[in-house]
Design a protein around this motif. Structure first.
Motif, mmCIF file in Angstrom:
data_model
loop_
_atom_site.group_PDB
_atom_site.id
_atom_site.type_symbol
_atom_site.label_atom_id
_atom_site.label_comp_id
_atom_site.label_asym_id
_atom_site.label_seq_id
_atom_site.Cartn_x
_atom_site.Cartn_y
_atom_site.Cartn_z
ATOM 1 N N ILE A 1 3.907 -18.072 32.756
ATOM 2 C CA ILE A 1 3.662 -19.517 32.666
ATOM 3 C C ILE A 1 3.436 -20.123 34.053
ATOM 4 C CG2 ILE A 1 4.790 -21.726 32.133
ATOM 5 C CD1 ILE A 1 5.861 -20.362 29.573
ATOM 6 N N LEU A 2 4.186 -19.670 35.036
ATOM 7 C CA LEU A 2 4.026 -20.218 36.385
ATOM 8 C C LEU A 2 2.684 -19.847 37.017
ATOM 9 C CD1 LEU A 2 7.633 -19.780 37.819
ATOM 10 C CD2 LEU A 2 6.493 -21.906 37.131
ATOM 11 N N ARG A 3 2.036 -18.824 36.514
ATOM 12 C CA ARG A 3 0.733 -18.420 37.046
ATOM 13 C C ARG A 3 -0.430 -18.888 36.184
ATOM 14 N NH1 ARG A 3 4.804 -15.989 38.671
ATOM 15 N NH2 ARG A 3 4.949 -14.980 40.691
ATOM 16 N N ALA A 4 -0.128 -19.515 35.059
ATOM 17 C CA ALA A 4 -1.153 -19.997 34.139
ATOM 18 C C ALA A 4 -1.939 -21.155 34.760
ATOM 19 C CB ALA A 4 -0.501 -20.443 32.834
ATOM 20 N N LYS A 5 -3.217 -21.210 34.440
ATOM 21 C CA LYS A 5 -4.095 -22.253 34.969
ATOM 22 C C LYS A 5 -4.519 -23.265 33.899
ATOM 23 C CE LYS A 5 -5.990 -19.431 38.663
ATOM 24 N NZ LYS A 5 -5.960 -18.000 38.454
ATOM 25 N N GLY A 6 -4.110 -23.042 32.671
ATOM 26 C CA GLY A 6 -4.557 -23.877 31.573
ATOM 27 C C GLY A 6 -3.974 -25.278 31.570
ATOM 28 N N ALA A 7 -4.742 -26.212 31.012
ATOM 29 C CA ALA A 7 -4.253 -27.575 30.811
ATOM 30 C C ALA A 7 -3.090 -27.548 29.820
ATOM 31 C CB ALA A 7 -5.386 -28.468 30.306
ATOM 32 N N ALA A 8 -3.136 -26.600 28.891
ATOM 33 C CA ALA A 8 -2.037 -26.360 27.952
ATOM 34 C C ALA A 8 -1.653 -24.889 28.078
ATOM 35 C CB ALA A 8 -2.463 -26.672 26.524
ATOM 36 N N VAL A 9 -0.364 -24.622 27.947
ATOM 37 C CA VAL A 9 0.132 -23.254 28.076
ATOM 38 C C VAL A 9 1.044 -22.951 26.888
ATOM 39 C CG1 VAL A 9 1.444 -21.642 29.520
ATOM 40 C CG2 VAL A 9 0.095 -23.451 30.602
ATOM 41 N N MET A 10 0.866 -21.783 26.314
ATOM 42 C CA MET A 10 1.736 -21.344 25.221
ATOM 43 C C MET A 10 2.077 -19.879 25.442
ATOM 44 S SD MET A 10 -0.890 -20.652 22.035
ATOM 45 C CE MET A 10 0.249 -19.536 21.236
ATOM 46 N N PHE A 11 3.105 -19.419 24.768
ATOM 47 C CA PHE A 11 3.338 -17.983 24.794
ATOM 48 C C PHE A 11 3.478 -17.488 23.370
ATOM 49 C CE2 PHE A 11 7.888 -18.675 24.327
ATOM 50 C CZ PHE A 11 8.357 -17.495 23.768
ATOM 51 N N MET A 12 3.146 -16.234 23.204
ATOM 52 C CA MET A 12 3.251 -15.605 21.896
ATOM 53 C C MET A 12 3.768 -14.187 22.078
ATOM 54 S SD MET A 12 -0.788 -14.939 21.109
ATOM 55 C CE MET A 12 -0.596 -13.547 20.025
ATOM 56 N N VAL B 1 -1.227 -11.254 30.092
ATOM 57 C CA VAL B 1 -0.272 -10.269 29.589
ATOM 58 C C VAL B 1 0.673 -9.924 30.734
ATOM 59 C CG1 VAL B 1 0.050 -7.972 28.601
ATOM 60 C CG2 VAL B 1 -1.946 -9.353 27.928
ATOM 61 N N VAL B 2 1.966 -10.096 30.482
ATOM 62 C CA VAL B 2 2.980 -9.807 31.491
ATOM 63 C C VAL B 2 3.698 -8.525 31.069
ATOM 64 C CG1 VAL B 2 4.985 -10.668 32.757
ATOM 65 C CG2 VAL B 2 3.262 -12.282 31.898
ATOM 66 N N ALA B 3 3.500 -7.473 31.863
ATOM 67 C CA ALA B 3 4.042 -6.154 31.521
ATOM 68 C C ALA B 3 4.984 -5.664 32.611
ATOM 69 C CB ALA B 3 2.904 -5.164 31.309
ATOM 70 N N ALA B 4 6.279 -5.787 32.357
ATOM 71 C CA ALA B 4 7.268 -5.253 33.293
ATOM 72 C C ALA B 4 7.184 -3.730 33.276
ATOM 73 C CB ALA B 4 8.671 -5.710 32.890
ATOM 74 N N GLU B 5 7.788 -3.095 34.256
ATOM 75 C CA GLU B 5 7.764 -1.631 34.371
ATOM 76 C C GLU B 5 8.529 -0.990 33.219
ATOM 77 O OE1 GLU B 5 9.386 -0.851 38.249
ATOM 78 O OE2 GLU B 5 7.695 -1.798 39.259
ATOM 79 N N GLY B 6 7.837 -0.746 32.130
ATOM 80 C CA GLY B 6 8.486 -0.205 30.943
ATOM 81 C C GLY B 6 8.352 1.295 30.783
ATOM 82 N N LEU C 1 -0.317 -9.165 34.532
ATOM 83 C CA LEU C 1 0.686 -9.344 35.573
ATOM 84 C C LEU C 1 1.771 -8.290 35.414
ATOM 85 C CD1 LEU C 1 1.155 -13.225 35.453
ATOM 86 C CD2 LEU C 1 -0.343 -11.904 36.951
ATOM 87 N N GLU C 2 2.185 -7.722 36.528
ATOM 88 C CA GLU C 2 3.251 -6.736 36.534
ATOM 89 C C GLU C 2 4.373 -7.255 37.437
ATOM 90 O OE1 GLU C 2 -0.060 -3.509 37.089
ATOM 91 O OE2 GLU C 2 1.824 -2.508 36.539
ATOM 92 N N PRO C 3 5.397 -7.880 36.841
ATOM 93 C CA PRO C 3 6.446 -8.517 37.641
ATOM 94 C C PRO C 3 7.480 -7.567 38.246
ATOM 95 C CG PRO C 3 6.923 -8.797 35.334
ATOM 96 C CD PRO C 3 5.577 -8.118 35.411
ATOM 97 N N GLY C 4 7.381 -6.281 37.951
ATOM 98 C CA GLY C 4 8.334 -5.339 38.524
ATOM 99 C C GLY C 4 9.284 -4.786 37.490
ATOM 100 N N PRO C 5 10.464 -4.352 37.937
ATOM 101 C CA PRO C 5 11.443 -3.754 37.027
ATOM 102 C C PRO C 5 11.828 -4.696 35.885
ATOM 103 C CG PRO C 5 12.102 -3.416 39.307
ATOM 104 C CD PRO C 5 10.938 -4.366 39.324
#
Length: 118
Positions: free
Chosen positions: A94-105, A52-57, A78-82
């Motif tokens: 995606i760049l931090r994912a470790k999976g053989a396959a990567v998807m987003f939803m 889960v990628v949660a920017a500073e909301g 993951l908290e990428p900042g502003p």
């Protein structure tokens, strides 16, 4: 030297969920996702990482996600900042994912989970 992942660290599928100001929705989404991963015949055979990628909301999205930690064997917050944009957040995950396959939803489950195994 070639480095192989240890079997215990192998991830088959990484699911990236950008979640900006989703405190009211993300809990239900993660509950449904956890249930699907453990009940779908294909999904329950895979080692799945949820990111889960949660920017500073300015809301409690991160805290809600933390309450769901026990439902997943691999849940990364993951908290990428502003706030910059959804594209940055998807890429960040995606760049931090470790999976053989990567998807987003999306956090609103706009695409029903039943389509995930396809």
């Amino acid at each position: 030297m070639l480095h192989k992942k240890k079997p215990s660290q192998h991830i088959d599928l990484s699911i990236v969920i950008p979640a900006l100001r989703e405190e009211k929705r993300i809990g239900k989404t993660l509950d449904e996702l956890a249930d699907f991963i453990t009940s779908d015949p294909l999904m329950k055979t895979l080692r799945v990482e949820v990111i889960v990628v949660a920017a500073e909301g300015g809301d409690k999205t991160v805290q809600v996600v933390q309450t769901k930690q026990k439902k997943f064997s691999h849940l990364l917050i993951l908290e990428p900042g502003p706030v910059v944009g959804k594209g940055r957040d998807v890429r960040f995950g995606i760049l931090r994912a470790k999976g053989a396959a990567v998807m987003f939803m999306d956090a609103d489950l706009a695409t029903p989970l039943k389509h995930m195994p396809k």
